[in-house]
Design a protein around this motif. Sequence first.
Motif, short mmCIF file in Angstrom:
data_model
loop_
_atom_site.label_atom_id
_atom_site.label_comp_id
_atom_site.label_asym_id
_atom_site.label_seq_id
_atom_site.Cartn_x
_atom_site.Cartn_y
_atom_site.Cartn_z
N MET A 10 -3.96 -9.65 -7.87
CA MET A 10 -3.42 -8.39 -8.38
C MET A 10 -4.03 -8.14 -9.75
SD MET A 10 0.48 -7.43 -9.45
CE MET A 10 1.14 -7.32 -7.80
N TYR A 15 -4.44 -3.22 -6.71
CA TYR A 15 -5.68 -3.83 -6.26
C TYR A 15 -6.74 -3.77 -7.35
CZ TYR A 15 -3.87 -3.69 -1.50
OH TYR A 15 -3.12 -3.88 -0.38
N LEU A 72 1.14 -3.31 -5.68
CA LEU A 72 0.28 -3.77 -4.59
C LEU A 72 1.07 -3.97 -3.30
CD1 LEU A 72 -2.63 -6.19 -5.01
CD2 LEU A 72 -1.17 -6.36 -3.02
#
Length: 135
Positions: A10, A15, A72
């Motif tokens: 992360m 991303y 994420l």
Amino acid sequence: CDYLILSSPMNNFGYPAPVKAWIDAVMQKGFVYDIENDTHTPKKIKDLTVLIIYTSGIIFDQVSENISWNGLEAEGKNLFSYMGAKEVRTVHVQGVDILEERFLKYRIENVAMRKLNSLAKVWYGVNHNLETYSS
């Protein structure tokens, strides 16, 4: 393919740029999905099972009061579901920047690896031994 495994750290609660660029390049209207007459129609990955494996430097939980910061987790599940994946699972190893090695190893062996073993059993119908982990 039947399965897509996306593994990534992360970065800034989402991303990293190269992974996001790949997602943006692949998830194109007319290729992965279409919209006709106001109807969204998945095309390429409609029968795909997705596994997202990722790490984060901090821990996201109710105690830290930052569980909503984990972009994420939601982005991955929502994105691949919208594109038509039949199943989206995640395995998250948290605290890689802040935990002592013994606590991190515990999380890897007793949370992440157990979840991966369980998925392998469900997806393949056999008991894979994925317990080998070296630090």
